[in-house]
Structure formats: structure tokens, C-alpha cells
Scaffold this motif. Structure first.
Motif, PDB file in Angstrom:
ATOM      1  N   GLY A 269       0.792  -1.228   0.000  1.00 44.29           N
ATOM      2  CA  GLY A 269       0.000   0.000   0.000  1.00 44.29           C
ATOM      3  C   GLY A 269       0.821   1.272   0.000  1.00 44.29           C
ATOM      4  N   GLN A 270       2.115   1.166  -0.201  1.00 35.26           N
ATOM      5  CA  GLN A 270       2.976   2.348  -0.179  1.00 35.26           C
ATOM      6  C   GLN A 270       2.832   3.144  -1.466  1.00 35.26           C
TER       7      GLN A 270
ATOM      8  N   ASP B 128      -0.270   1.012   3.812  1.00 35.58           N
ATOM      9  CA  ASP B 128      -1.708   1.216   3.999  1.00 35.58           C
ATOM     10  C   ASP B 128      -2.196   0.984   5.416  1.00 35.58           C
ATOM     11  N   GLY B 129      -1.271   0.773   6.349  1.00 34.58           N
ATOM     12  CA  GLY B 129      -1.663   0.563   7.745  1.00 34.58           C
ATOM     13  C   GLY B 129      -1.817  -0.891   8.121  1.00 34.58           C
ATOM     14  N   SER B 130      -1.684  -1.805   7.138  1.00 34.68           N
ATOM     15  CA  SER B 130      -1.813  -3.229   7.441  1.00 34.68           C
ATOM     16  C   SER B 130      -0.566  -3.778   8.122  1.00 34.68           C
TER      17      SER B 130
ATOM     18  N   PHE C 104      -3.724  -1.607  13.171  1.00 33.48           N
ATOM     19  CA  PHE C 104      -4.666  -2.631  13.626  1.00 33.48           C
ATOM     20  C   PHE C 104      -5.042  -2.458  15.096  1.00 33.48           C
ATOM     21  N   THR C 105      -6.342  -2.567  15.362  1.00 33.86           N
ATOM     22  CA  THR C 105      -6.860  -2.550  16.725  1.00 33.86           C
ATOM     23  C   THR C 105      -7.779  -3.747  16.900  1.00 33.86           C
ATOM     24  N   VAL C 106      -7.501  -4.581  17.867  1.00 38.11           N
ATOM     25  CA  VAL C 106      -8.283  -5.793  18.066  1.00 38.11           C
ATOM     26  C   VAL C 106      -9.586  -5.481  18.798  1.00 38.11           C
TER      27      VAL C 106
END
Length: 318
Positions: free
Chosen positions: A46-47, A55-57, A130-132
Motif C-alpha cells: 500500500g505504499q 496502507d496501515g496493514s 490494527f486494533t483488536v
């Protein structure tokens, strides 16, 4: 008696002369040239110009090439304890899970003939957003500490099947009730304690193995000190490591209209280090959570063989 002694001594002399007559070249080990021109290529998923750190993944594709290299091992983060894992094909996709933008130093060891090796490092900067779901944390750790064991009382507590986004069930083999009792009792006696450190927001797993670790030997596991061998119980003193929650790499879909029928939570437990496991000691460290309630956990982990997964059903330890 004297004749026999002379005959045996004569045979010994013949053998000795035969061995001495062999040229040194017969025992040469060959060229032990160390691997060279090792290149580590990273691609942050995602860059682009608007998202310089991805992309934050947190996902990064890694590929390694080199001359005279037979195989590779890789450590993904030089700031933590050395954790060299096999990189059989020289390629992998790694999820870095520390929230925010972080820089990691990757170390690759390329091995050549006779154990010769060459080390290279490369830094990569990547973002993880990521937030669980808090319910997953609560069900797994009780927001403090909670212990689990494999549930031998139900069918399918240990099973195997394909590992992909479509096959989310053990479609190859499934254990019956008490299947491994008397054969591999360590599968049922090992206790997996998941803890949440409230002050730091981190997580840890402690594995207690009173009857050894349930695993396959050799390259099928990262557990230290396990010799080569088939599936079974191996002498192992247990261990403790940190872990994190990450998006499941299988890409298994959720079913928004019927979440109770979703094949996966789309969340995995990613273990750090090499000395812990859940259910079965694997060479892989990502355990996908298929179902998790306060009283039931259903997970799967990729096996050494590509496209294969082990499935486990666990319940809270009494």
C-alpha cells in the motif's frame, strides 16, 4: 591359534594400506565459498506518495536473492531477541504489528556449502493501524490472565485440513474423542496461559508442559532442543513469550449478516520468539482465531507443508 592371529593381522595390514593409498582428493569437501551478492528486497504493501509507510496493514513483502546460497534464515526485528526462522523459498510476507509508524532492522543469514554463511541487514519503515476487538482480548485473557487446554472430550479437538480462505474447516482428518490418550498425553496436559499486562497494553503467553511438547521434530517446529522425528511428545521445559493480535493472513471472509456463522474472526494470535506454541509446536507462529467465546476457542495454524493447517479446540483449564 597362531595361524588365526597372523591371518587377521594380515587382513588388517591390507585394509590399512588400502586406506592409505586413497588420494586426498577422495575426501575433499569441495568448494566452501560463502554466499555472496546477497540482496534483500522489501515492498511495503500500500505504499505510495500519499501513504509513504504503507496502507496501515503492517504488511511487507520480503524477497532474498544471492549467489552460492542454499537456504536462508531471517530475523525480522533486531531490537528484540534473535529469532531466526527458516525462509525456504527466499520470499515471505511479514506483518509488523506494533501500532504506529516503526522502523525494523531485518537480518538475513544466507547459508552455503559446508555451513558457510553470510549476514546482511536492511531497515524497513512501516505503519500498523490494527486494533483488536476488546471482546477477543476479554475472552482470551479475562483482561488479566486465563489458562486454556486442548479439549479431548469433543470430536475434532485436533484435526488437519487445507489452509486457505475457502477451506476454513478440517476437511482431511479429524480426531475422535480422547484420540491421543495413551499415545500423546502431552497434547492434553499442556496448559496455555494468556495474560494481558494492563499497564503496558502488551500480552504474553506461558506454556507449561509437564509431559513434554506435542509437535513434530526437526524443521517442523521452532521449539529449541527438539530432535528430528515424527508427531508426538518431546521432552520440553515450556516457555514464555510475548504475542500480538494481527489481521489473519488467510483472508477468510466475515459474514456481517450472520457473524455467528463466520468462518473466522479475521484475527490471529502472532507469537514472538521461538519457544512457545498453542496446541502444537509449529514452524509457523500465526494462530488464526476461528471462534473465541469465554468458554471455547477454535484455532488453526499453518503447518510446515504449504497449504496445510492444524486445527485445535480448547477450553478454559479448571
Amino acid at each position: 591359534m597362531k595361524t588365526n592371529i597372523k591371518f587377521n593381522f594380515g587382513v588388517f595390514l591390507v585394509l590399512l594400506l588400502t586406506l592409505n593409498s586413497c588420494s586426498k582428493e577422495d575426501y575433499a569437501l569441495g568448494d566452501l565459498t560463502a554466499p555472496s551478492n546477497i540482496a534483500v528486497k522489501t515492498e511495503v504493501i500500500g505504499q505510495d506518495a500519499a501513504h509513504p509507510n504503507g496502507d496501515g496493514s503492517g504488511s511487507v513483502k520480503i524477497s532474498v536473492t544471492g549467489d552460492n546460497a542454499l537456504w536462508y534464515k531471517i530475523d525480522y526485528d533486531a531490537s528484540t531477541a534473535v529469532d531466526l526462522v527458516n525462509l525456504p523459498n527466499g520470499t515471505t510476507t511479514k506483518k509488523f504489528t506494533t501500532v504506529g509508524v516503526n522502523t525494523y532492522r531485518i537480518t538475513v543469514v544466507a547459508y552455503g556449502k559446508g555451513g558457510s554463511s553470510t549476514n546482511v541487514t536492511k531497515e524497513v519503515t512501516v505503519r500498523s493501524d490494527f486494533t483488536v476487538d476488546p471482546a477477543i482480548v476479554t475472552n482470551l485473557t479475562n483482561n488479566s490472565s486465563k489458562s486454556w487446554i486442548v479439549d479431548k472430550s469433543v470430536p475434532g479437538h485436533f484435526a488437519t485440513g487445507a489452509f486457505d480462505a475457502e477451506s476454513i474447516y478440517p476437511n482431511w482428518w479429524s480426531a475422535g474423542v480422547n484420540q491421543k490418550v495413551g499415545e500423546a498425553d502431552c497434547l492434553y496436559s499442556t496448559i496455555f496461559t494468556f495474560s494481558k499486562v494492563v499497564a503496558s497494553g502488551t500480552y504474553s503467553l506461558q506454556v507449561a508442559t509437564p509431559q513434554g511438547a506435542f509437535t513434530q521434530g526437526g524443521s517442523s517446529t521452532t521449539l529449541p532442543g527438539i530432535p528430528s522425528g515424527g508427531e508426538g511428545c518431546y521432552s520440553y521445559g515450556g516457555g514464555t513469550s510475548s504475542f500480538s493480535f494481527v489481521p489473519a493472513s488467510s483472508g477468510a471472509p466475515a459474514i456481517p449478516s450472520k457473524p455467528e456463522n463466520s468462518p473466522s474472526t479475521q484475527v490471529s494470535i502472532l507469537l514472538a520468539g521461538v519457544n512457545t506454541y498453542i496446541g502444537m509446536g509449529s514452524s509457523q507462529k500465526e494462530y488464526e482465531i476461528l471462534v473465541l467465546t469465554p468458554t471455547y476457542m477454535y484455532i488453526r495454524v499453518g503447518a510446515t507443508e504449504a497449504g496445510r493447517a492444524w486445527y485445535f479446540k480448547l477450553i478454559p483449564a479448571s
